[in-house]
Design a protein around this motif. Structure first.
Motif, PDB file in Angstrom:
ATOM      1  N   ALA A  21       0.945  -1.195  -0.059  1.00  0.00           N
ATOM      2  CA  ALA A  21      -0.120   0.038  -0.062  1.00  0.00           C
ATOM      3  C   ALA A  21       0.812   1.215  -0.170  1.00  0.00           C
ATOM      4  O   ALA A  21       0.502   2.351  -0.593  1.00  0.00           O
ATOM      5  N   ASP A  22       1.934   1.272   0.703  1.00  0.00           N
ATOM      6  CA  ASP A  22       2.954   2.308   0.809  1.00  0.00           C
ATOM      7  C   ASP A  22       3.650   2.419  -0.392  1.00  0.00           C
ATOM      8  O   ASP A  22       4.723   3.249  -0.543  1.00  0.00           O
ATOM      9  N   HIS A  23       3.551   1.388  -1.311  1.00  0.00           N
ATOM     10  CA  HIS A  23       4.631   1.093  -2.609  1.00  0.00           C
ATOM     11  C   HIS A  23       6.143   1.399  -2.452  1.00  0.00           C
ATOM     12  O   HIS A  23       6.747   2.042  -2.801  1.00  0.00           O
ATOM     13  N   ASP A  24       6.261   0.373  -1.265  1.00  0.00           N
ATOM     14  CA  ASP A  24       7.659   0.336  -0.664  1.00  0.00           C
ATOM     15  C   ASP A  24       8.168  -1.011  -0.858  1.00  0.00           C
ATOM     16  O   ASP A  24       8.021  -1.905  -0.213  1.00  0.00           O
ATOM     17  N   ALA A  25       9.091  -1.145  -2.002  1.00  0.00           N
ATOM     18  CA  ALA A  25       9.204  -2.203  -2.657  1.00  0.00           C
ATOM     19  C   ALA A  25      10.582  -2.810  -1.583  1.00  0.00           C
ATOM     20  O   ALA A  25      10.678  -4.165  -1.405  1.00  0.00           O
ATOM     21  N   ALA A  49      16.428  -9.640  -3.930  1.00  0.00           N
ATOM     22  CA  ALA A  49      16.929  -8.543  -4.468  1.00  0.00           C
ATOM     23  C   ALA A  49      16.113  -8.452  -6.145  1.00  0.00           C
ATOM     24  O   ALA A  49      15.574  -7.094  -6.458  1.00  0.00           O
ATOM     25  N   THR A  50      15.803  -9.499  -6.713  1.00  0.00           N
ATOM     26  CA  THR A  50      15.063  -9.613  -7.861  1.00  0.00           C
ATOM     27  C   THR A  50      13.697  -9.234  -7.584  1.00  0.00           C
ATOM     28  O   THR A  50      12.997  -8.533  -8.516  1.00  0.00           O
ATOM     29  N   VAL A  51      13.014  -9.707  -6.308  1.00  0.00           N
ATOM     30  CA  VAL A  51      11.598  -9.520  -6.201  1.00  0.00           C
ATOM     31  C   VAL A  51      11.529  -8.124  -5.816  1.00  0.00           C
ATOM     32  O   VAL A  51      10.668  -7.215  -6.281  1.00  0.00           O
ATOM     33  N   ARG A  52      12.523  -7.241  -5.083  1.00  0.00           N
ATOM     34  CA  ARG A  52      12.529  -5.885  -4.916  1.00  0.00           C
ATOM     35  C   ARG A  52      12.768  -5.098  -6.157  1.00  0.00           C
ATOM     36  O   ARG A  52      11.844  -4.058  -6.381  1.00  0.00           O
ATOM     37  N   ASP A  53      13.570  -5.490  -7.147  1.00  0.00           N
ATOM     38  CA  ASP A  53      13.757  -4.843  -8.231  1.00  0.00           C
ATOM     39  C   ASP A  53      12.448  -4.818  -9.074  1.00  0.00           C
ATOM     40  O   ASP A  53      12.104  -3.790  -9.863  1.00  0.00           O
ATOM     41  N   TYR A  54      11.803  -6.185  -9.294  1.00  0.00           N
ATOM     42  CA  TYR A  54      10.635  -6.127  -9.988  1.00  0.00           C
ATOM     43  C   TYR A  54       9.239  -5.271  -9.495  1.00  0.00           C
ATOM     44  O   TYR A  54       8.943  -4.681 -10.171  1.00  0.00           O
ATOM     45  N   LEU A  55       9.216  -5.296  -8.382  1.00  0.00           N
ATOM     46  CA  LEU A  55       8.220  -4.460  -7.619  1.00  0.00           C
ATOM     47  C   LEU A  55       8.618  -2.890  -7.389  1.00  0.00           C
ATOM     48  O   LEU A  55       7.468  -2.182  -7.809  1.00  0.00           O
ATOM     49  N   ALA A  56       9.700  -2.596  -7.552  1.00  0.00           N
ATOM     50  CA  ALA A  56      10.043  -0.933  -7.519  1.00  0.00           C
ATOM     51  C   ALA A  56       9.636  -0.350  -9.231  1.00  0.00           C
ATOM     52  O   ALA A  56       9.096   0.337  -9.176  1.00  0.00           O
ATOM     53  N   ALA A  57       9.899  -1.473 -10.189  1.00  0.00           N
ATOM     54  CA  ALA A  57       9.599  -0.828 -11.372  1.00  0.00           C
ATOM     55  C   ALA A  57       8.222  -0.896 -11.514  1.00  0.00           C
ATOM     56  O   ALA A  57       7.645  -0.165 -12.229  1.00  0.00           O
ATOM     57  N   ALA A  58       7.518  -1.866 -11.109  1.00  0.00           N
ATOM     58  CA  ALA A  58       5.995  -2.105 -11.220  1.00  0.00           C
ATOM     59  C   ALA A  58       5.309  -1.030 -10.527  1.00  0.00           C
ATOM     60  O   ALA A  58       4.346  -0.491 -10.867  1.00  0.00           O
ATOM     61  N   PHE A  59       5.859  -0.582  -9.092  1.00  0.00           N
ATOM     62  CA  PHE A  59       5.253   0.529  -8.583  1.00  0.00           C
ATOM     63  C   PHE A  59       5.239   1.803  -9.260  1.00  0.00           C
ATOM     64  O   PHE A  59       4.495   2.638  -9.122  1.00  0.00           O
ATOM     65  N   GLU A  60       6.158   1.835  -9.981  1.00  0.00           N
ATOM     66  CA  GLU A  60       6.325   3.229 -10.871  1.00  0.00           C
ATOM     67  C   GLU A  60       5.482   3.102 -12.265  1.00  0.00           C
ATOM     68  O   GLU A  60       5.399   4.069 -12.819  1.00  0.00           O
TER      69      GLU A  60
END
Length: 128
Positions: A21-25, A49-60
């Protein structure tokens, strides 16, 4: 010896979806083990790290303004491992209800280390 309760599992899921909800990958991925796997239709990710990178891009991008939903249907705890089967989905920005075609059945494999639960594996598939 610590006794595991479903409340501890609910707490982990709550923290995951609060991070979503906070879009905090970073906060989301921190709840995964370093070697965690994520399998979804057409997707395989390995490692925190891969999960984090995927979500960071998806949240943007496509997940901007989204909210994750997860309702456990079955929780089984065996020592330091738990399996959670849930109904899940993603509400996109502006949506109030989850369309049936985007409902998923998810399986979480959780592990406890150093007194804290984390996600070792996650998988989902269409519910219908």
């Amino acid at each position: 010896m610590t006794t595991t309760t479903p409340a501890e599992i609910q707490d982990l899921l709550h923290r995951l979806y609060a991070a979503w909800a906070d879009h905090d990958a970073d906060a989301f991925a921190a709840l995964y083990t370093p070697d965690a796997t994520v399998v979804m239709p057409g997707v395989f990710h390995q490692g925190r790290a891969t999960v984090r990178d995927y979500l960071a891009a998806a949240f943007e991008g496509p997940l901007k303004g989204s909210r994750g939903l997860d309702e456990p249907q079955d929780v089984r705890v065996q020592g330091d491992t738990a399996i959670v089967v849930s109904r899940a989905g993603i509400l996109f920005a502006g949506e109030e209800a989850l369309p049936a075609e985007r409902e998923r059945v998810a399986t979480w494999v959780l592990t406890r280390g150093d007194g804290a639960w984390s996600v070792a594996a996650y998988s989902n598939a269409p519910a219908h």
